[in-house]
Design an enzyme around this catalytic site. Structure first.
Site, PDB file in Angstrom:
ATOM      1  N   ASP A  29      32.372  14.402 -69.588  1.00  0.00           N
ATOM      2  CA  ASP A  29      33.425  13.213 -69.118  1.00  0.00           C
ATOM      3  C   ASP A  29      32.499  12.478 -68.337  1.00  0.00           C
ATOM      4  OD1 ASP A  29      35.409  14.712 -70.290  1.00  0.00           O
ATOM      5  OD2 ASP A  29      36.491  14.892 -68.705  1.00  0.00           O
ATOM      6  N   ASP A  56      34.293   6.513 -68.652  1.00  0.00           N
ATOM      7  CA  ASP A  56      34.192   7.814 -68.417  1.00  0.00           C
ATOM      8  C   ASP A  56      32.936   7.927 -69.475  1.00  0.00           C
ATOM      9  OD1 ASP A  56      35.825   7.946 -66.483  1.00  0.00           O
ATOM     10  OD2 ASP A  56      37.136   9.491 -67.495  1.00  0.00           O
ATOM     11  N   HIS A  68      39.369   9.731 -73.671  1.00  0.00           N
ATOM     12  CA  HIS A  68      38.132  10.471 -74.439  1.00  0.00           C
ATOM     13  C   HIS A  68      38.364  10.566 -75.908  1.00  0.00           C
ATOM     14  CE1 HIS A  68      37.771  12.289 -69.825  1.00  0.00           C
ATOM     15  NE2 HIS A  68      37.592  10.942 -69.984  1.00  0.00           N
ATOM     16  N   ASP A 112      36.935  12.502 -78.125  1.00  0.00           N
ATOM     17  CA  ASP A 112      36.144  13.707 -78.787  1.00  0.00           C
ATOM     18  C   ASP A 112      37.246  14.535 -79.028  1.00  0.00           C
ATOM     19  OD1 ASP A 112      36.584  14.093 -76.022  1.00  0.00           O
ATOM     20  OD2 ASP A 112      34.731  15.403 -75.893  1.00  0.00           O
ATOM     21  N   ARG A 135      46.354   9.734 -84.838  1.00  0.00           N
ATOM     22  CA  ARG A 135      45.838   8.804 -84.288  1.00  0.00           C
ATOM     23  C   ARG A 135      44.960   7.934 -84.910  1.00  0.00           C
ATOM     24  NH1 ARG A 135      43.558  12.872 -79.542  1.00  0.00           N
ATOM     25  NH2 ARG A 135      45.706  13.633 -78.833  1.00  0.00           N
ATOM     26  N   SER A 142      45.744  18.755 -72.119  1.00  0.00           N
ATOM     27  CA  SER A 142      45.249  17.969 -73.453  1.00  0.00           C
ATOM     28  C   SER A 142      46.152  18.235 -74.572  1.00  0.00           C
ATOM     29  CB  SER A 142      43.999  18.682 -73.924  1.00  0.00           C
ATOM     30  OG  SER A 142      43.036  18.675 -72.618  1.00  0.00           O
ATOM     31  N   SER A 143      45.897  17.823 -75.619  1.00  0.00           N
ATOM     32  CA  SER A 143      46.770  18.012 -76.783  1.00  0.00           C
ATOM     33  C   SER A 143      46.310  19.089 -77.528  1.00  0.00           C
ATOM     34  CB  SER A 143      46.684  16.617 -77.662  1.00  0.00           C
ATOM     35  OG  SER A 143      45.537  16.547 -78.180  1.00  0.00           O
ATOM     36  N   CYS A 152      34.110  18.995 -74.501  1.00  0.00           N
ATOM     37  CA  CYS A 152      34.336  18.401 -73.247  1.00  0.00           C
ATOM     38  C   CYS A 152      33.422  19.237 -72.306  1.00  0.00           C
ATOM     39  CB  CYS A 152      35.789  18.255 -72.584  1.00  0.00           C
ATOM     40  SG  CYS A 152      36.939  17.636 -73.924  1.00  0.00           S
TER      41      CYS A 152
HETATM   42  N1  NVA Z   1      42.739  12.634 -75.851  1.00  0.00           N
HETATM   43  C1  NVA Z   1      42.589  13.975 -75.434  1.00  0.00           C
HETATM   44  C2  NVA Z   1      41.715  14.401 -74.598  1.00  0.00           C
HETATM   45  C3  NVA Z   1      40.761  15.235 -75.050  1.00  0.00           C
HETATM   46  C4  NVA Z   1      39.444  16.029 -74.595  1.00  0.00           C
HETATM   47  C5  NVA Z   1      43.448  14.779 -75.899  1.00  0.00           C
HETATM   48  O1  NVA Z   1      43.781  14.910 -77.125  1.00  0.00           O
HETATM   49  O2  NVA Z   1      44.421  15.397 -74.842  1.00  0.00           O
END
Ligand code: NVA
Length: 366
Positions: free
Chosen positions: A99, A186, A237, A239, A262, A297-298, A350
């Site tokens: 990050d 970030d 983020h 990734d 997404r 996070s998801s 991450c």
């Molecule tokens: N956008 C993110 C964060 C991933 C590190 C998520 O899916 O929660």
């Protein structure tokens, strides 16, 4: 002696930083962040469980992959902090080097971050950075202009309720809680594809931050592409939203996986990838949509893997659809237990920062 050299996520890995879970706190409310759960230090039980899995990752990378592993200092981020522009009762933690630090070839940038609680986070890596700087005479060490993070940098009317209509309108207009007063980004918003850097404008990167990066790397022949995922109501983020799996070769296109919830904005897909050597496909689903309690996070952390070479990846052991998919592409999976770490801001990608990969910087776009 060359220590810092990394241009992408797939070249053979030689040196990496893995974060730590110690002293980790959920930040308090601030203009750039509203905690979705009680703020304050994570329980010792959760910190210790994550530490066991992170230490195991260190052992696996060292013993099975011959990778040099460095760890940050365990700074007490439960301490308050004060600058001329804000004060905090406590800070965040150093679980996610990805990050904070951005490696572009022989350069490591300490990026601005976008939340106050993360203002001093890169200090946890200062000893490592000094050591690299002393030993690697080609290493470039950059501090991206430190923002004030004064109130004026944030849109105080940002609708935090993720389910409200107004929120959707803000997100679809690519407007977030950070505004354009000063450059912000970030490091984890940057996806490195050799000479092309794909950067998500989001809740943690503004257009001015992306422009700063563009001008900074331009003379070395890099191209910076701004990207959006308009269905993501909390874009943060890149990734777990867009990830490279296979690099392009003369015979076949490279593969990027995109989180199917997404999809890339149509106009960005056309502008960046049309006629390119990259194929973008849906990422395989997470094994379960249920994340550990207190995880912020998801479930798409399933995409947050670490490639240790073009044919080898480290993957969370329960992410079976991801493992099956990678193996079908000829990428062998090293399975590690990692779900206890999901409570600490992310997953395997991450929590790591590849400092050296064997390889050069190529142009993967025509
Ligand atoms: N956008 C993110 C964060 C991933 C590190 C998520 O899916 O929660």
């Amino acid at each position: 002696m060359t220590i810092v050299n990394s241009h992408n996520d797939w070249d053979p890995l030689e040196e990496i930083i893995i974060g730590v879970s110690d002293f980790w706190c959920v930040p308090n409310e601030e203009p750039g962040f509203k905690p979705p759960q009680r703020s304050g230090k994570r329980s010792d039980e959760h910190i210790d469980k994550a530490a066991i899995q992170m230490d195991n990752l260190e052992r696996v990378l060292t013993s099975q992959c011959n990778v040099t592993v460095r760890r940050p200092e365990k700074i007490d981020f439960t301490q308050p902090a004060k600058t001329p522009f804000f004060s905090l009762a406590h800070q965040h933690g150093a679980s996610c080097p990805r990050d904070t630090l951005l490696v572009i070839g022989n350069e490591i940038m300490e990026t601005t971050m976008s939340r106050r609680a993360r203002y001093f986070e890169s200090m946890a890596y200062r000893k490592i950075m000094n050591d690299y700087f002393e030993k690697d005479k080609e290493m470039l060490w950059t501090m991206v202009p430190k923002p004030t993070m004064a109130d004026a940098m944030y849109n105080v009317d940002f609708p935090w309720d993720i389910n409200c209509q107004e929120r959707k309108q803000w997100i679809r207009n690519y407007k977030y809680q950070i505004n354009e007063t000063e450059p912000l980004f970030d490091a984890a918003e940057v996806l490195r594809l050799g000479k092309d850097l794909i950067v998500q404008q989001s809740t943690t990167a503004n257009k001015k931050g992306i422009e700063w990066l563009r001008r900074h790397v331009k003379s070395r022949g890099y191209r910076v592409h701004e990207i959006h995922f308009p269905d993501d109501l909390y874009p943060i983020h890149i990734d777990s939203t867009l990830a490279p799996l296979v690099p392009p070769t003369k015979e076949r296109k490279g593969i990027l996986v995109n989180c199917p919830e997404r999809p890339i904005a149509k106009e960005d897909k056309e502008r960046i990838f049309e006629g390119s050597n990259w194929e973008i496909i849906d990422a395989p689903p997470p094994n379960t949509m249920t994340v550990p309690d207190l995880c912020m996070s998801s479930a798409w952390l399933s995409m947050n893997m670490l490639l240790v070479g073009p044919d080898r990846a480290v993957v969370e052991e329960t992410e079976i659809p991801t493992i099956n998919f990678l193996e079908s592409l000829g990428i062998k999976c090293i399975r590690v237990p990692y779900r206890d770490c999901y409570r600490f801001g992310g997953g395997l990608h991450c929590h790591t920062l590849d400092v050296r990969r064997r390889g050069e910087c190529y142009n993967y776009f025509p």
